[in-house]
Design an enzyme around this catalytic site. Structure first.
Site, PDB file in Angstrom:
ATOM      1  N   TYR A   6       3.586 117.592 -25.107  1.00 26.04           N
ATOM      2  CA  TYR A   6       4.901 117.829 -25.709  1.00 26.04           C
ATOM      3  C   TYR A   6       5.203 116.810 -26.807  1.00 26.04           C
ATOM      4  O   TYR A   6       6.125 116.999 -27.585  1.00 26.04           O
ATOM      5  CB  TYR A   6       6.010 117.781 -24.653  1.00 26.04           C
ATOM      6  N   PRO A  61      11.796 130.763 -16.444  1.00 27.31           N
ATOM      7  CA  PRO A  61      12.466 131.626 -15.469  1.00 27.31           C
ATOM      8  C   PRO A  61      13.410 132.634 -16.105  1.00 27.31           C
ATOM      9  O   PRO A  61      13.838 133.587 -15.442  1.00 27.31           O
ATOM     10  CB  PRO A  61      13.245 130.627 -14.601  1.00 27.31           C
TER      11      PRO A  61
END
Length: 295
Positions: free
Chosen positions: A74, A220
Site C-alpha cells: 500500500y 464487503p
C-alpha cells in the site's frame, strides 16, 4: 482491500504472545486457531495516500476502531505507523501483509526482508497478524516458492514478531500447497466476500472452517458498485431496522461469523460501520441476502 482481478484465480484455472497483548475480553472478536483474539471489524488503508492513511487511521482509532489493516504494497505504512504511535500498543490489533514471491531459491530471504520492512515502516516490534497478500500469478506452478515464503512467516512467528500468521486470496489448491510443508496452519484467509457471492463462495469458507482457518472479508460492499450501499434489496431491509444499506451489507458478513475489513475517510460512515451489533436481520431477510447473485 486489493485489486479484485486475481481473486480465486486458481479456482477457475501457537507461539507465546508478547506480554503487551490486547485483553481477550474485547467485546466483538473472533478467536484464531492459536487462541489470539482478533477484533471482528478492521479499518483498511488500501489506495490511500500517506497523508490520507495517517489521518484516517488517527480518525478511526479516535472513533473506536481497534483493528487496522495495512500492507507493504500500500506504500503508506510509515504514515499508518505515525498514527499508531499516538496509542498504547496494547490498545489496537494490527494486520499487515507481504507480497508474493515466485522464486523458490530466494523466496525465504526476500520474504524475510519484506517482513522486516513491514516492522521498520510501521515502527513496531511485532504485529498482531501477518498475511501473505496473494498467491503468485500461476499459483501452484510456484508451489515450492509458496512453501518457502510460508517458512519465512513461520520463522517470523516463532521469533514472536507476529502473534498470528495467515494468507490472503488463497483458494483450496494454494492452501493445500503450503499445508504439505507447513508446521503452522494459517490462522486467517482474507478474501473478497460480499452479498452476491453467496455465504460460501467456491466452498472456500467451509474449507477454511474445517482446517481452523478464519475467513476474513475485504471489499464487503463490492467493487465499483453502489448496489450494496444504495440498492433496493439492502436499503429495503435497512429501512425496517432503521439502518443504511451499507450497514445491512456489513451486518450480513459478520452475521455469518466472518470478520470484515471496511474503509472510509468519513467520520459518519466509519461510525456507522461499527454499528453492526445489537441488531440483526430476520431469517427471511437473511435468506434473501444469501440468495442474491449480484453484484
Amino acid at each position: 482491500g486489493k485489486p479484485p482481478m486475481l481473486l480465486f484465480s486458481c479456482a477457475v484455472s501457537s507461539a507465546q504472545a508478547p506480554a503487551s497483548v490486547p485483553p481477550n475480553d474485547w467485546a466483538h472478536t473472533v478467536k484464531l486457531n492459536n487462541g489470539v483474539a482478533m477484533p471482528l471489524i478492521s479499518l483498511g488503508t488500501w489506495q490511500y495516500s500517506p497523508a490520507v492513511a495517517e489521518s484516517t487511521v488517527r480518525l478511526g482509532l479516535s472513533l473506536g476502531y481497534n483493528h487496522i489493516d495495512a500492507a507493504l504494497d500500500y506504500k503508506n505504512q510509515r504514515s499508518v505507523g505515525k498514527a499508531l504511535a499516538e496509542h498504547d500498543r496494547a490498545s489496537y490489533f494490527l494486520t499487515t501483509k507481504v507480497p508474493s514471491r515466485t522464486s523458490a531459491s530466494s523466496a525465504f530471504a526476500d520474504t524475510s526482508k519484506d517482513l522486516a520492512a513491514d516492522l521498520e515502516q510501521l515502527g513496531l516490534s511485532y504485529v498482531d497478524l501477518m498475511l501473505v497478500h496473494f498467491p503468485p500469478v500461476g499459483n501452484t506452478l510456484h508451489c515450492a516458492a509458496m512453501q518457502e515464503q510460508w517458512r519465512a512467516l513461520e520463522t517470523f512467528y516463532r521469533a514472536k514478531k507476529a502473534r498470528a500468521i495467515g494468507v490472503s486470496n488463497y483458494c483450496q489448491s494454494s492452501l493445500r500447497c503450503i499445508a504439505r510443508a507447513a508446521n503452522v496452519t494459517p490462522a486467517v484467509n482474507q478474501i473478497k466476500y460480499h452479498i452476491g457471492m453467496g455465504p460460501d463462495p467456491i466452498g472456500l469458507r467451509s474449507y477454511g472452517d474445517r482446517l481452523g482457518i478464519v475467513t476474513q472479508a475485504y471489499s464487503p460492499l463490492g467493487d465499483g458498485t453502489g448496489e450494496l450501499i444504495s440498492g433496493a434489496l439492502v436499503t429495503g431491509i435497512g429501512a425496517k431496522h432503521n439502518k443504511s444499506g451499507a450497514q445491512v451489507s456489513l451486518r450480513w458478513v459478520v452475521g455469518h461469523g466472518v470478520p470484515v475489513s471496511t474503509k472510509s475517510t468519513s467520520a459518519s460512515h466509519l461510525t456507522a460501520n461499527l454499528d453492526l451489533f445489537g441488531w440483526e436481520v430476520s431469517a427471511q431477510e437473511k435468506e434473501a441476502l444469501d440468495a442474491a447473485t449480484s453484484p
